[in-house]
Design an enzyme around this catalytic site. Structure first.
Site, short mmCIF file in Angstrom:
data_model
loop_
_atom_site.label_atom_id
_atom_site.label_comp_id
_atom_site.label_asym_id
_atom_site.label_seq_id
_atom_site.Cartn_x
_atom_site.Cartn_y
_atom_site.Cartn_z
N THR A 180 -5.46 -7.74 10.55
CA THR A 180 -5.77 -6.43 9.96
C THR A 180 -5.26 -5.29 10.84
OG1 THR A 180 -7.74 -7.44 8.99
CG2 THR A 180 -7.65 -5.03 9.03
N LYS A 226 0.84 -1.20 0.00
CA LYS A 226 0.00 0.00 0.00
C LYS A 226 0.89 1.26 0.00
CE LYS A 226 -3.87 -2.38 2.31
NZ LYS A 226 -4.72 -2.42 3.53
N TYR A 282 -12.32 -2.71 -3.33
CA TYR A 282 -12.86 -2.77 -1.96
C TYR A 282 -14.39 -2.66 -1.93
CZ TYR A 282 -8.23 -2.47 0.28
OH TYR A 282 -6.95 -2.74 0.74
N HIS A 329 -1.73 -5.50 1.41
CA HIS A 329 -3.00 -6.19 1.17
C HIS A 329 -2.73 -7.61 0.72
CE1 HIS A 329 -6.94 -7.26 -0.51
NE2 HIS A 329 -6.27 -7.74 -1.54
N ARG A 387 2.64 -7.11 9.16
CA ARG A 387 1.99 -6.04 9.91
C ARG A 387 2.46 -6.00 11.36
NH1 ARG A 387 -3.97 -7.32 7.36
NH2 ARG A 387 -3.88 -5.95 5.53
N GLU A 401 -9.03 -10.36 -8.06
CA GLU A 401 -8.19 -9.17 -7.85
C GLU A 401 -7.02 -9.12 -8.85
OE1 GLU A 401 -7.34 -9.37 -3.64
OE2 GLU A 401 -9.45 -9.00 -3.12
N PHE A 447 -15.31 3.66 7.31
CA PHE A 447 -13.93 3.98 6.95
C PHE A 447 -13.69 3.93 5.44
CE2 PHE A 447 -14.08 -0.60 8.04
CZ PHE A 447 -13.56 -1.17 6.89
N ARG A 478 -1.86 -14.71 3.93
CA ARG A 478 -2.61 -14.03 4.98
C ARG A 478 -1.90 -14.19 6.33
NH1 ARG A 478 -7.11 -10.62 4.01
NH2 ARG A 478 -8.16 -11.50 5.84
N ASN A 518 -1.80 -0.11 7.32
CA ASN A 518 -1.28 -1.46 7.61
C ASN A 518 -0.43 -2.07 6.49
OD1 ASN A 518 -3.38 -2.08 5.92
ND2 ASN A 518 -4.54 -3.28 7.41
N1 UDP Z 1 -9.65 -0.82 7.30
C1 UDP Z 1 -9.70 0.37 8.02
N2 UDP Z 1 -10.42 0.41 9.19
C2 UDP Z 1 -11.08 -0.67 9.67
C3 UDP Z 1 -11.02 -1.88 8.94
C4 UDP Z 1 -10.29 -1.92 7.77
O1 UDP Z 1 -9.11 1.37 7.62
O2 UDP Z 1 -11.72 -0.58 10.73
C5 UDP Z 1 -8.87 -0.85 6.07
C6 UDP Z 1 -7.49 -1.52 6.25
O3 UDP Z 1 -6.56 -0.87 5.39
C7 UDP Z 1 -7.75 -2.95 5.79
C8 UDP Z 1 -8.71 -2.70 4.63
O4 UDP Z 1 -9.55 -1.64 5.08
O5 UDP Z 1 -6.56 -3.60 5.41
C9 UDP Z 1 -9.56 -3.87 4.22
O6 UDP Z 1 -10.24 -4.36 5.35
P1 UDP Z 1 -10.34 -5.93 5.60
O7 UDP Z 1 -11.28 -6.15 6.73
O8 UDP Z 1 -10.63 -6.63 4.32
O9 UDP Z 1 -8.86 -6.28 6.14
P2 UDP Z 1 -7.66 -7.10 5.46
O10 UDP Z 1 -8.25 -8.16 4.58
O11 UDP Z 1 -6.84 -6.10 4.67
O12 UDP Z 1 -6.87 -7.65 6.61
MG MG Z 2 -9.72 -8.04 3.09
#
Ligand code: UDP
Ligand code: MG
Length: 160
Positions: free
Chosen positions: A102, A20, A60, A126, A113, A137, A68, A96, A123
């Protein structure tokens, strides 16, 4: 001959990994690529890219209703990202795990992370959450001709 046959039948998956904008700005591109490279997955696509708003929203789209979401779109489009496609048996789930939770404060030390970030909104990386989303994707972020099919020299040293 039988174990060979079984091994060759194992499902090879693809995942979309992206450094990112904060990861790029903080000089973490090499570090992040190297985690997947050292693990033994195969890189099939790689580019530095300034993401347009429409693509960030499509990527997204499942989070569109979240409070958010606007901030997330601003963040992802705020500077160049590094787009990657990785391939391997179990690559989606394994990536993952390498990435961690996350929320970077909840991510285990040793994960990307957990080691390199402090806030959910910054974070650094992705990773696709399912093989289906991996394919979706990669199709979104890469054009035809941008992916390479090749056999790494180390292949026989990674899998029996
Ligand atoms: N995100 C955020 N606030 C939140 C949850 C998610 O800014 O409360 C952002 C964060 O950058 C995250 C992305 O949205 O990586 C996608 O969210 P997801 O739940 O899919 O998490 P990931 O799969 O990236 O762990
Ligand atoms: Mg995700």
């Amino acid at each position: 001959f039988l174990p060979h046959l079984v091994a060759s039948m194992e499902q090879v998956d693809e995942t979309y990994i992206m450094v990112k904008p904060d990861g790029v700005q903080r000089g973490l591109v090499g570090e992040i690529i190297s985690r997947f490279e050292k693990k033994g997955f195969k890189l099939t696509g790689l580019k530095l890219f300034q993401c347009p708003k429409e693509l960030a929203e499509e990527h997204y789209k499942d989070l569109k209703a979240k409070p958010f979401f606007p901030g997330l779109i601003d963040y992802i489009t705020s500077g160049p990202v590094v787009c990657m496609a990785w391939e391997g048996v179990g690559v989606v789930a394994s990536a993952r795990k390498l990435i961690g939770s996350t929320d970077p404060l909840k991510a285990e030390p040793g994960t990307i992370r957990g080691d390199l970030a402090v806030q959910t909104g910054r974070n650094v990386v992705h990773g696709s959450d399912s093989p289906e989303n991996g394919k979706r994707e990669i199709g979104l972020w890469f054009k035809e001709g941008e992916l390479c099919q090749w056999t790494p020299a180390q292949a026989p040293w990674l899998r029996e």
